[in-house]
Design a protein around this motif. Structure first.
Motif, PDB file in Angstrom:
ATOM      1  N   ARG A 139       2.873 -11.722  -1.277  1.00  0.00           N
ATOM      2  CA  ARG A 139       2.203 -10.542  -0.778  1.00  0.00           C
ATOM      3  C   ARG A 139       2.106  -9.638  -2.148  1.00  0.00           C
ATOM      4  O   ARG A 139       3.098  -8.803  -2.478  1.00  0.00           O
ATOM      5  CB  ARG A 139       2.556  -9.895   0.342  1.00  0.00           C
ATOM      6  N   ASP A 140       0.991  -9.726  -2.745  1.00  0.00           N
ATOM      7  CA  ASP A 140       0.755  -9.091  -4.196  1.00  0.00           C
ATOM      8  C   ASP A 140      -0.534  -8.613  -4.313  1.00  0.00           C
ATOM      9  O   ASP A 140      -1.318  -8.319  -3.352  1.00  0.00           O
ATOM     10  CB  ASP A 140       1.278  -9.908  -5.475  1.00  0.00           C
ATOM     11  N   ASN A 141      -0.892  -8.143  -5.551  1.00  0.00           N
ATOM     12  CA  ASN A 141      -2.380  -7.542  -5.706  1.00  0.00           C
ATOM     13  C   ASN A 141      -3.503  -8.704  -5.346  1.00  0.00           C
ATOM     14  O   ASN A 141      -4.612  -8.353  -4.811  1.00  0.00           O
ATOM     15  CB  ASN A 141      -2.490  -7.247  -7.284  1.00  0.00           C
ATOM     16  N   PHE A 142      -3.227  -9.873  -5.680  1.00  0.00           N
ATOM     17  CA  PHE A 142      -4.107 -10.866  -5.248  1.00  0.00           C
ATOM     18  C   PHE A 142      -4.327 -11.037  -3.818  1.00  0.00           C
ATOM     19  O   PHE A 142      -5.519 -11.067  -3.280  1.00  0.00           O
ATOM     20  CB  PHE A 142      -3.714 -12.336  -5.742  1.00  0.00           C
ATOM     21  N   SER A 143      -3.439 -10.850  -2.978  1.00  0.00           N
ATOM     22  CA  SER A 143      -3.653 -10.962  -1.571  1.00  0.00           C
ATOM     23  C   SER A 143      -4.345  -9.657  -1.028  1.00  0.00           C
ATOM     24  O   SER A 143      -5.117  -9.851  -0.007  1.00  0.00           O
ATOM     25  CB  SER A 143      -2.169 -11.091  -0.778  1.00  0.00           C
ATOM     26  N   PHE A 144      -4.250  -8.841  -1.653  1.00  0.00           N
ATOM     27  CA  PHE A 144      -4.864  -7.314  -1.320  1.00  0.00           C
ATOM     28  C   PHE A 144      -6.274  -7.528  -1.714  1.00  0.00           C
ATOM     29  O   PHE A 144      -7.042  -7.257  -0.710  1.00  0.00           O
ATOM     30  CB  PHE A 144      -4.383  -6.330  -2.142  1.00  0.00           C
ATOM     31  N   PHE A 198      -4.766  -0.955  -8.504  1.00  0.00           N
ATOM     32  CA  PHE A 198      -4.096  -1.914  -9.251  1.00  0.00           C
ATOM     33  C   PHE A 198      -3.452  -0.900 -10.258  1.00  0.00           C
ATOM     34  O   PHE A 198      -2.445  -0.911 -10.932  1.00  0.00           O
ATOM     35  CB  PHE A 198      -5.204  -2.604 -10.215  1.00  0.00           C
ATOM     36  N   LEU A 199      -4.161   0.261 -10.623  1.00  0.00           N
ATOM     37  CA  LEU A 199      -3.691   1.253 -11.441  1.00  0.00           C
ATOM     38  C   LEU A 199      -2.528   2.232 -10.954  1.00  0.00           C
ATOM     39  O   LEU A 199      -1.846   2.887 -11.902  1.00  0.00           O
ATOM     40  CB  LEU A 199      -4.760   2.048 -12.027  1.00  0.00           C
ATOM     41  N   SER A 200      -2.235   2.317  -9.746  1.00  0.00           N
ATOM     42  CA  SER A 200      -1.486   3.248  -9.161  1.00  0.00           C
ATOM     43  C   SER A 200       0.026   2.658  -9.014  1.00  0.00           C
ATOM     44  O   SER A 200       0.424   1.415  -9.379  1.00  0.00           O
ATOM     45  CB  SER A 200      -1.828   3.504  -7.685  1.00  0.00           C
ATOM     46  N   ASP A 201       1.179   3.698  -9.278  1.00  0.00           N
ATOM     47  CA  ASP A 201       2.432   3.052  -9.234  1.00  0.00           C
ATOM     48  C   ASP A 201       2.943   3.068  -7.679  1.00  0.00           C
ATOM     49  O   ASP A 201       2.664   3.989  -6.774  1.00  0.00           O
ATOM     50  CB  ASP A 201       3.431   4.360  -9.851  1.00  0.00           C
ATOM     51  N   ARG A 202       3.512   1.949  -7.350  1.00  0.00           N
ATOM     52  CA  ARG A 202       3.957   1.812  -5.980  1.00  0.00           C
ATOM     53  C   ARG A 202       5.324   1.038  -5.688  1.00  0.00           C
ATOM     54  O   ARG A 202       5.368   0.252  -6.523  1.00  0.00           O
ATOM     55  CB  ARG A 202       2.926   1.357  -5.060  1.00  0.00           C
ATOM     56  N   ASP A 203       6.016   1.407  -4.837  1.00  0.00           N
ATOM     57  CA  ASP A 203       7.147   0.732  -4.244  1.00  0.00           C
ATOM     58  C   ASP A 203       6.853  -0.506  -3.357  1.00  0.00           C
ATOM     59  O   ASP A 203       7.351  -1.563  -3.384  1.00  0.00           O
ATOM     60  CB  ASP A 203       8.293   1.468  -3.859  1.00  0.00           C
ATOM     61  N   SER A 204       6.003  -0.015  -2.706  1.00  0.00           N
ATOM     62  CA  SER A 204       5.615  -1.100  -1.594  1.00  0.00           C
ATOM     63  C   SER A 204       3.996  -0.738  -0.932  1.00  0.00           C
ATOM     64  O   SER A 204       3.488   0.300  -1.523  1.00  0.00           O
ATOM     65  CB  SER A 204       6.162  -1.017  -0.306  1.00  0.00           C
ATOM     66  N   PHE A 205       3.460  -1.640  -0.497  1.00  0.00           N
ATOM     67  CA  PHE A 205       2.158  -1.350   0.022  1.00  0.00           C
ATOM     68  C   PHE A 205       2.107  -0.042   0.966  1.00  0.00           C
ATOM     69  O   PHE A 205       1.140   0.631   0.758  1.00  0.00           O
ATOM     70  CB  PHE A 205       1.348  -2.658   0.750  1.00  0.00           C
ATOM     71  N   GLU A 206       3.020  -0.149   1.769  1.00  0.00           N
ATOM     72  CA  GLU A 206       2.794   0.931   2.785  1.00  0.00           C
ATOM     73  C   GLU A 206       3.135   2.400   2.447  1.00  0.00           C
ATOM     74  O   GLU A 206       2.738   3.349   2.885  1.00  0.00           O
ATOM     75  CB  GLU A 206       3.823   0.659   4.123  1.00  0.00           C
ATOM     76  N   ASP A 207       3.655   2.386   0.957  1.00  0.00           N
ATOM     77  CA  ASP A 207       4.312   3.764   0.565  1.00  0.00           C
ATOM     78  C   ASP A 207       2.980   4.318  -0.398  1.00  0.00           C
ATOM     79  O   ASP A 207       3.191   5.192  -1.058  1.00  0.00           O
ATOM     80  CB  ASP A 207       5.406   3.685  -0.335  1.00  0.00           C
ATOM     81  N   ASN A 208       1.919   3.482  -0.427  1.00  0.00           N
ATOM     82  CA  ASN A 208       0.955   3.721  -1.495  1.00  0.00           C
ATOM     83  C   ASN A 208      -0.078   4.510  -0.819  1.00  0.00           C
ATOM     84  O   ASN A 208      -0.725   4.218   0.253  1.00  0.00           O
ATOM     85  CB  ASN A 208       0.489   2.406  -2.091  1.00  0.00           C
ATOM     86  N   ALA A 209      -0.582   5.772  -1.247  1.00  0.00           N
ATOM     87  CA  ALA A 209      -1.517   6.587  -0.910  1.00  0.00           C
ATOM     88  C   ALA A 209      -3.019   5.963  -0.527  1.00  0.00           C
ATOM     89  O   ALA A 209      -3.782   6.031   0.370  1.00  0.00           O
ATOM     90  CB  ALA A 209      -1.835   7.933  -1.643  1.00  0.00           C
ATOM     91  N   ILE A 210      -3.213   5.320  -1.849  1.00  0.00           N
ATOM     92  CA  ILE A 210      -4.461   4.478  -1.895  1.00  0.00           C
ATOM     93  C   ILE A 210      -4.637   3.302  -0.732  1.00  0.00           C
ATOM     94  O   ILE A 210      -5.696   3.330  -0.150  1.00  0.00           O
ATOM     95  CB  ILE A 210      -4.841   4.138  -3.417  1.00  0.00           C
ATOM     96  N   TYR A 211      -3.573   2.667  -0.629  1.00  0.00           N
ATOM     97  CA  TYR A 211      -3.404   1.785   0.436  1.00  0.00           C
ATOM     98  C   TYR A 211      -3.679   2.127   1.665  1.00  0.00           C
ATOM     99  O   TYR A 211      -4.414   1.711   2.524  1.00  0.00           O
ATOM    100  CB  TYR A 211      -2.192   0.936   0.229  1.00  0.00           C
TER     101      TYR A 211
END
Length: 284
Positions: free
Chosen positions: A77-82, A144-157
């Protein structure tokens, strides 16, 4: 859209994902077979047929990207899957905005004798999808440019999930609005059988997209994660598979009716020695 799963549920989730993958592959094969068979049929180049072919094209692209996403996500589960997930959502969105614009064309005026694709609303359809695809490209780059620990913790996501929620709710709204208008139009023309059929189709589409809206919004509204089994089934399988199967059934039924009508007209011409008399019968 995403969700996190406790470790003890992984086995069940894997089984559900495998079942879902089989269902998506079966539907994909059904569409491909139908497209292949369609090439060997005598078809008409009407607006309705071109809209149906457009729906099939977007559906094939959606199912392909969704299957790739499901297979890849079983391992990573990474950038490609997104990115693949975004593509599948956009193809799905394009397919059903096409259905909505087709319904709008049907309501405002019938163009069954036209060979043009969405005669009145073509520009609106293209503009809507162009804006959304362009915006999604920007979102993916920012992700891709954002800093994140997980998908759910990312504001853009999270913003992207909220956008999906809004777009899905809008599709549900347009289906119920134009479905109601078509129902009223058919009923006023004493086409009660068609009116009942339209009402059932509208209700199914509306319920599927509302269900997906609720699933996407659950984490925002409840501030917690839903049961993973229920989430996968209600956020993906039901809202995606049921509309696809229903619309494919509608297309196949419509094409059968066209074939019956064409055969009836051909038989009239074959049985009549006077073509002018046959034209008069058809126009009655």
């Amino acid at each position: 859209a995403g969700n996190s799963y406790p470790m003890e549920q992984e086995t069940t989730i894997d089984e559900i994902r495998l079942l879902g993958l089989i269902l998506y592959i079966c539907l994909f094969l059904l569409v491909i077979i139908d497209l292949i068979l369609e090439k060997f049929r005598k078809g008409i180049t009407s607006f309705q047929r071109k809209a149906e072919n457009g729906f099939y094209m977007f559906t094939v692209l959606f199912l392909t990207s969704r299957i790739v996403w499901m297979v890849y996500r079983m391992f990573e589960r990474d950038n490609f899957s997104f990115v693949v997930s975004r593509c599948s959502f956009l193809f799905f969105f394009s397919a059903y905005t096409l259905v909505i614009f087709f319904w709008a064309e049907q309501y405002h005026k019938s163009y069954y004798d036209s060979t043009k694709f969405l005669p009145n609303l073509k520009i609106s359809f293209i503009a809507t999808n162009f804006i959304l695809w362009t915006f999604q490209l920007v979102v993916v780059v920012l992700f891709f440019l954002s800093d994140r620990d997980s998908f759910e913790d990312n504001a853009i996501y999270d913003f992207n999930i909220f956008l999906d929620l809004v777009l899905t709710a809008l599709i549900a709204l347009f289906f119920i609005l134009y479905g109601a208008q078509l129902l009223r139009k058919k009923w006023s023309l004493e086409l009660k059988h068609e009116a009942v059929k339209i009402s059932i189709i509208t209700l199914i589409f509306f319920c599927c997209f509302v269900l997906r809206t609720l699933m996407f919004g659950y984490r925002f509204w409840m501030h917690s994660l839903m049961n993973s089994d229920l989430y996968i089934i209600c956020a993906y399988y039901i809202p995606e598979l049921v509309p696809c199967i229903l619309q494919i059934y509608i297309v196949k039924t419509s094409r059968k009716e066209e074939e019956i009508k064409e055969k009836f007209i051909d038989d009239l011409y074959e049985d009549s020695d006077d073509p002018w008399e046959t034209d008069a019968l058809i126009s009655m």
